[in-house]
Structures are given as structure tokens and as C-alpha cells.
Scaffold this active site. Sequence first.
Site, PDB file in Angstrom:
ATOM      1  N   HIS A 142     -20.362   0.124 -12.741  1.00  0.00           N
ATOM      2  CA  HIS A 142     -20.781  -0.570 -11.521  1.00  0.00           C
ATOM      3  C   HIS A 142     -21.663   0.340 -10.654  1.00  0.00           C
ATOM      4  O   HIS A 142     -22.661  -0.107 -10.085  1.00  0.00           O
ATOM      5  CB  HIS A 142     -19.551  -1.020 -10.725  1.00  0.00           C
ATOM      6  CG  HIS A 142     -18.874  -2.236 -11.293  1.00  0.00           C
ATOM      7  ND1 HIS A 142     -18.155  -2.203 -12.466  1.00  0.00           N
ATOM      8  CD2 HIS A 142     -18.808  -3.523 -10.853  1.00  0.00           C
ATOM      9  CE1 HIS A 142     -17.658  -3.411 -12.727  1.00  0.00           C
ATOM     10  NE2 HIS A 142     -18.049  -4.229 -11.762  1.00  0.00           N
TER      11      HIS A 142
ATOM     12  N   HIS B 285     -11.770   3.238  -9.784  1.00  0.00           N
ATOM     13  CA  HIS B 285     -12.342   4.396 -10.462  1.00  0.00           C
ATOM     14  C   HIS B 285     -11.948   5.657  -9.707  1.00  0.00           C
ATOM     15  O   HIS B 285     -11.745   5.627  -8.488  1.00  0.00           O
ATOM     16  CB  HIS B 285     -13.873   4.309 -10.510  1.00  0.00           C
ATOM     17  CG  HIS B 285     -14.386   3.501 -11.665  1.00  0.00           C
ATOM     18  ND1 HIS B 285     -14.439   3.980 -12.950  1.00  0.00           N
ATOM     19  CD2 HIS B 285     -14.880   2.236 -11.711  1.00  0.00           C
ATOM     20  CE1 HIS B 285     -14.948   3.044 -13.744  1.00  0.00           C
ATOM     21  NE2 HIS B 285     -15.222   1.981 -13.015  1.00  0.00           N
TER      22      HIS B 285
ATOM     23  N   ASP C  69     -15.603   9.767 -11.381  1.00  0.00           N
ATOM     24  CA  ASP C  69     -16.322   8.737 -12.142  1.00  0.00           C
ATOM     25  C   ASP C  69     -17.558   8.269 -11.385  1.00  0.00           C
ATOM     26  O   ASP C  69     -18.647   8.131 -11.953  1.00  0.00           O
ATOM     27  CB  ASP C  69     -15.417   7.531 -12.405  1.00  0.00           C
ATOM     28  CG  ASP C  69     -14.167   7.895 -13.173  1.00  0.00           C
ATOM     29  OD1 ASP C  69     -14.135   9.003 -13.742  1.00  0.00           O
ATOM     30  OD2 ASP C  69     -13.230   7.084 -13.194  1.00  0.00           O
TER      31      ASP C  69
END
Length: 415
Positions: free
Chosen positions: A301, A344, A348
Site C-alpha cells: 500500500h 504493518h 515495512d
Amino acid sequence: MMGSPFNIRRWTSKHVAKWLKDEGFSEYVDLLCNKHRLDGIALLTLTEYDLRCPPLELKVLGDIKRLMVSIRKLQKQHKDILVEMGYASDECLAGTVAHASNSSQSRDCQCNGVDHSRDTSVSGGDLRVEQYQNGKYFKCQTRRLDPEFWKTALSSVYVFIVFGFTSIVMVVVHERVPDMQTYPPLPDIFLDSVPRIPWAFAMAEVCGVVLCTIWLLLLLLHKHRSILFRRMCSLMGTVFLLRCVTMFVTSLSVPGHHLQCSGKLYGDVWAKFQRALAIWSGFGMTLTGVHTCGDYMFSGHTVVITMLNFFVTEYTPRSWNFLHTLSWVLNLFGIFFILAAHEHYSIDVFIAFYITTRLFLYYHTLANTRAYQQSRRARIWFPMFSFFECNVNGPVPNEYSWPLSRPRLLKVLIG
């Protein structure tokens, strides 16, 4: 008189040597006349770019400037010869010849089997650029930017395959996700300090959808939409291919107890394929009902949101401050929402942002400067870059046009 415009066509290297001595540049006679055999026509088309760059590479700035002043005087005396050779004016000569020199050096090999080193064709897709030469700005025509739709189609196939492969890897890593009881969430400063917001991940995807809508609208109206879309596909595909490797080789524990993850959900190959197809068709978004676990290193994302932001800000005019601010706000808030949802780890998101921005900047720096575009090293280490960008001359200007011609009725109504 040797300086007469009627005789310069017949100047040999000896005549040029005498002219250099008369102008006070005796020390360059051996370099220009003996080594590189400049005659009258070659002297007339010499530019400051030629003097600074290989193979001449004059080192003294004062000599370069003074020699260019003398050459410019010579060019002014022989405008008729320049026009006959295809140069519209002495003001445009410097930029045109510099461009030709740059093309001949950067295209020392064939691109896609076609030799473009002598391509000076001009058509409706010509690019007018403003260049700075010899202390002033002027406008000149350069080679048109070829959309090369077949390359754009190949880049689309590339990113299509990469996204499909990513979906398969996500199914595999989901089956290998560590057990939450044995491997609890790792310590994370941000996740431990900020309470989880349940709706935050959906808001992060909304930010991505808004950015994607803006980008698609700009892409539709951009004059060089084929080149932009090709770059988007090649960059996005490359980052996600790297993401496949990182999330496959290392399986991290889930970042929060709210995630209901368990391994080995899919038994046979057909069930795995159906799950991968569902992830691919849903773009890996929770808004479309896709929920995955194990794909943590690194955040997909964040990659998408950041890439869209950089493309929006790169391919719009610098004066569009509101759009640039909105794009960055959506990017930063999207990242915050990803972390606030505890979907996350912080590392990350950080790695995803760093890799995406570095790859975008490196790619565009090489494409805009053409420094290593046709070098052997670039063809070995960046073969896809060399393939996609070998016909793009420098930065892509931000020009806009309607994607389709106006219908005949509309032309009659509004002219």
C-alpha cells in the site's frame, strides 16, 4: 581575403589553422586542425558544447568563451551558408548542433535495431524546448517524442504478470505465517505508542483511490501519456517484483493480535489459484474484500500511494502548488493510516517508502540526463530501462491535449 564568405566553403585545415592564429588561438591549431582535421564548414558549425565535451575537451574557460565569440562572428558573416545547410538562424545553431552532437554520442549503438543517430525528421509530434546557450534563452526544435505504443503494451504485460505473480506469492506466504501464540508481535515503537484505529486502513486505501483518480485524469490529458504510462508500469512492476522476493524469503510475525491469521488455509492447487485470482482481481485491497497475512516486508500500500504521489508531482507544472500539496498530504496521511491501523510494522512502511522514492528518482535522473543510457554498464545492469528509454530524449515536458480529436459536430459548433 580568406575571411570572405565566398571562400569559406573551400577552407582546408590549413586555412582554419591560419584563422586560429590570426584570432590568437595558436595553441589549439594542433588539436583542431592536425588531430581532428577541421575545415571551413566544420569550423562554422562548431559549438560550445563541442569545445567542452569529448573528443576536444578544452579545459580553459576563458579560451572556450573567446573562441566561441570568434566563431559566432564567423557564423554571423555566413548566415546564407548556414541556412543552406538547414540551420534557420545563428541563434538556433548552437542548440541544434549541440543536440545533434549529444545524439551522436549517446546513440553510439542502435536502439531496438534502428539507427537514430542521423534522425532529424520533424513531424506534428515535434517537441519545442527552451534551451540556454551562450548566455541567453532560445527556442529550438528537437526530435519528436515517439510514443512507441508497442513498448507501452509490453510494459503493461510486464506489470500484469508481476501482479499475478505477487498474488501467488501472497497466497504462499499466508500459508507460512508464524503462529501467533509461538511468535507474538515484534516490539515496534510506533505501534506500541499509538493505539490502533480500526477504520484507519480503509482510509489509507481511500487516499490511494483519490491519488489514483487524479493520476488517471492527468494521464488521460497528458500529451505524452504513452511514455508516462510505460514508466509507471515498469517502475511499479519492478518494485512489486522485489517485494515478492522480500516477503517470500522472510516471514514476520503478525504486527497485532487483532489480525486473525492462520496458516495452511488452502488445500489443493486449484484452491490456491482461486485465492490468488481473488487477490489479483481485488487489487489486494480490503475495500474489495481482500484480507491477507504474512505480506509484511514491505508494505505494498505504501508503494502504490508513494508512487502515485511522485508521478502526480513530477508530471504536472511546478506552479500547480495546490495539487502538489494535496498529493503529498494524501501520501503522508495514507502512510499514517497504514501504521495507525497496525497492519504493518514501521520498518515495512519505511523500507517501502525508501525503495519507491529512490527507484523513482534514480530512474528519472538517468532518463533525464541520459548519462548512462547507452553505456554498456546500463545495458547490463538496467536492461529494461535501456530498452524502454533509449528513444526518449531528455525530460518529458508537461504538455496536455485531448486524448481524442473532437467530433465533427463539435468542431462545427465551437470551431
